[in-house]
Design an enzyme around this catalytic site. Structure first.
Site, PDB file in Angstrom:
ATOM      1  N   SER A   1       4.272   1.008  -3.905  1.00  0.00           N
ATOM      2  CA  SER A   1       4.315  -0.450  -3.850  1.00  0.00           C
ATOM      3  C   SER A   1       4.276  -1.045  -5.245  1.00  0.00           C
ATOM      4  CB  SER A   1       3.143  -0.980  -3.034  1.00  0.00           C
ATOM      5  OG  SER A   1       1.932  -0.651  -3.672  1.00  0.00           O
TER       6      SER A   1
ATOM      7  N   ASN B   1       4.252  -7.075  -3.596  1.00  0.00           N
ATOM      8  CA  ASN B   1       2.917  -6.723  -4.071  1.00  0.00           C
ATOM      9  C   ASN B   1       2.493  -7.511  -5.302  1.00  0.00           C
ATOM     10  OD1 ASN B   1       2.014  -4.994  -2.136  1.00  0.00           O
ATOM     11  ND2 ASN B   1       1.273  -3.528  -3.620  1.00  0.00           N
TER      12      ASN B   1
ATOM     13  N   GLU C   1      11.458  -3.377   1.468  1.00  0.00           N
ATOM     14  CA  GLU C   1      11.822  -3.823   0.119  1.00  0.00           C
ATOM     15  C   GLU C   1      12.469  -2.629  -0.591  1.00  0.00           C
ATOM     16  OE1 GLU C   1       8.240  -4.571  -2.233  1.00  0.00           O
ATOM     17  OE2 GLU C   1       9.194  -6.257  -3.224  1.00  0.00           O
TER      18      GLU C   1
ATOM     19  N   HIS D   1      10.252   0.593   0.232  1.00  0.00           N
ATOM     20  CA  HIS D   1       8.872   0.140   0.428  1.00  0.00           C
ATOM     21  C   HIS D   1       8.698  -0.530   1.794  1.00  0.00           C
ATOM     22  CE1 HIS D   1       5.381  -2.632  -0.939  1.00  0.00           C
ATOM     23  NE2 HIS D   1       4.931  -1.536  -0.367  1.00  0.00           N
TER      24      HIS D   1
END
Ligand code: CAA
Length: 395
Positions: A119, A191, A152, A140
């Protein structure tokens, strides 16, 4: 399309990734270092599939065939051999991931694509230990992978267009939506924003400005996020968020991890999985802490969210993502009720900048308002009230 896929690491994310991949018809080899971890992972997958069956979202037949498509193994060679896609989901340590990718590279077919579910760690540095950096990228997922609609995708310096296209097609076959992070920046899109948000909440608690329950109540009942931020930290894992936050901090100080997180991490209070985090848990697979709605007005949401808006502005100014994709990322990756840029437009960009300046005077340069926000204020792009902010608004 891929016929066999390997998922390396059967923890919170790994087991969920294996589950969603198998649910969509792929044969998955789920690999970890011990039989006990694999048994625990299988138990969680069975629980999750049963939940879906109980709700009529999955037939008994599909439940059985999904489980039959998941093969567990402690042999990395067995998992990787013949797999066309390998997704790594081991703990967030660059050293560990680089060591693993170097091994996988030697064992896997030359044409296999290697994805990492990291992440926050640099994709290019993970890819660099392999002989195929063009076939390495970030894939991700969000917890729980079986429910959260977003994936992602992050390219490294050398990821090829062909690799990206194959993975975009693959993610579509899982029924997920995609946001592509254009640059390999610390924390990527989601994140970077989430860590800024959660760490700010933790700093506020550390400084005595609000309590855990007050923050969670405001976030859940006023901002209408699906979970309070401390509840979410317990759910995702305080260890995971701590490591991801540190990885961002070490690379460019995009976030500063709070002493509160440091304390919980060092004490092994990781959240739901360890029975104690910001809340207490008795061991059930789906437990929610009680958050009293009557505390929701005790804290100003802008105090909690200003750093996350600043992080979003940083991402836009550095051309990491387009504004629509940024809002899509928080809506689909974190289940926000609306995009963070829309929220900022509603609160007023000048108000957000003022909150940041006040924090900057008290606590230092981490809170410097991003130049993008300063420019917006200088140009009277204050959001909904001036009909122009991140977006345009009609009278
Ligand atoms: N499989 C199947 N069912 C599941 C499940 C799973 N893995 N997890 C939960 N459920 C079920 C629950 O058992 C519950 O069922 P019951 O109603 O029968 O009890 C139901 O789903 C959830 O219902 P709730 O009303 O209790 O919960 P909710 O409406 O809040 O939805 C949620 C749950 C989707 C997880 C929601 O709370 C949410 O979106 N939370 C935020 C999650 C998030 O932000 N994830 C991203 C974190 S960041 C990350 O993952 C990236 C990283 O790298 C750190």
């Amino acid at each position: 399309m891929f016929k066999k896929i390997a998922v390396i690491g059967a923890g919170i994310m790994g087991h969920g990734i294996a589950e969603i991949v198998a649910l969509n018809g792929y044969v998955v080899f789920l690999c970890d270092v011990s039989e006990e971890i694999l048994q625990e992972a299988t138990k969680k997958i069975v629980w999750s599939l049963r939940k879906m069956a109980e709700k009529g979202k999955l037939s008994e037949e599909d439940l059985t065939s999904t489980l039959n498509r998941i093969k567990t193994t402690t042999s990395l060679a067995e998992a990787v051999k013949d797999s066309e896609l390998i997704i790594e989901a081991v703990p967030e340590s660059l050293e560990l991931k680089r060591e693993l990718f170097s091994k996988i590279d030697r064992m896997a077919r030359p044409e296999a694509i290697l994805g990492t579910n990291t992440s926050s760690l640099p994709i290019s540095e993970i890819a660099a230990v392999t002989s195929r950096p063009d076939k390495v990228l970030g894939i991700h997922f969000f917890n729980p992978p079986v429910i959260m609609p977003l994936v992602e995708i992050v390219c490294g310096d050398k990821t090829s267009r062909q690799t990206l296209d194959s993975i975009l097609n693959f993610v579509k076959t899982l029924g997920k939506q995609v946001v592509v992070c254009k640059k390999d920046v610390p924390g990527f899109i989601v994140n970077r924003i989430l860590e800024a948000l959660i760490q700010e909440a933790a700093w506020m608690v550390h400084r005595g400005e609000a309590s855990i329950l007050e923050v969670d109540s405001a976030v859940k009942y006023r901002a209408k996020l699906p979970m309070g931020l401390f509840e979410l930290s317990d759910y995702v894992g305080i260890d995971i968020l701590y490591s991801a936050g540190k990885a961002i901090q070490d690379r460019d100080k995009g976030v500063i991890v709070s002493p509160l997180f440091e304390e919980y991490y060092k004490n092994g209070w990781y959240g739901r999985k360890s029975g104690k985090g910001f809340y207490a848990y008795s061991g059930g697979l789906w437990e929610r802490p009680k958050i009293p709605p009557e505390l929701a007005d005790n804290v100003d949401l802008k105090e909690i969210f200003a750093s996350a808006v600043n992080a979003a502005a940083w991402l836009l100014r550095n051309d990491v993502v387009e504004k629509e994709d940024l809002d899509k990322a928080v809506i689909l990756g974190l289940n926000f009720p609306e995009g963070i840029l829309r929220m900022a437009d509603r609160w007023g960009i000048d108000v957000i900048v003022q909150v940041l300046r006040t924090k900057q005077l008290k606590y230092g340069e981490y809170y410097n308002p991003d130049p993008l926000l300063e420019n917006m204020v200088a140009n009277n792009k204050l959001g909904v009230k001036t009909h122009r902010g991140f977006y345009e608004y009609t009278q």
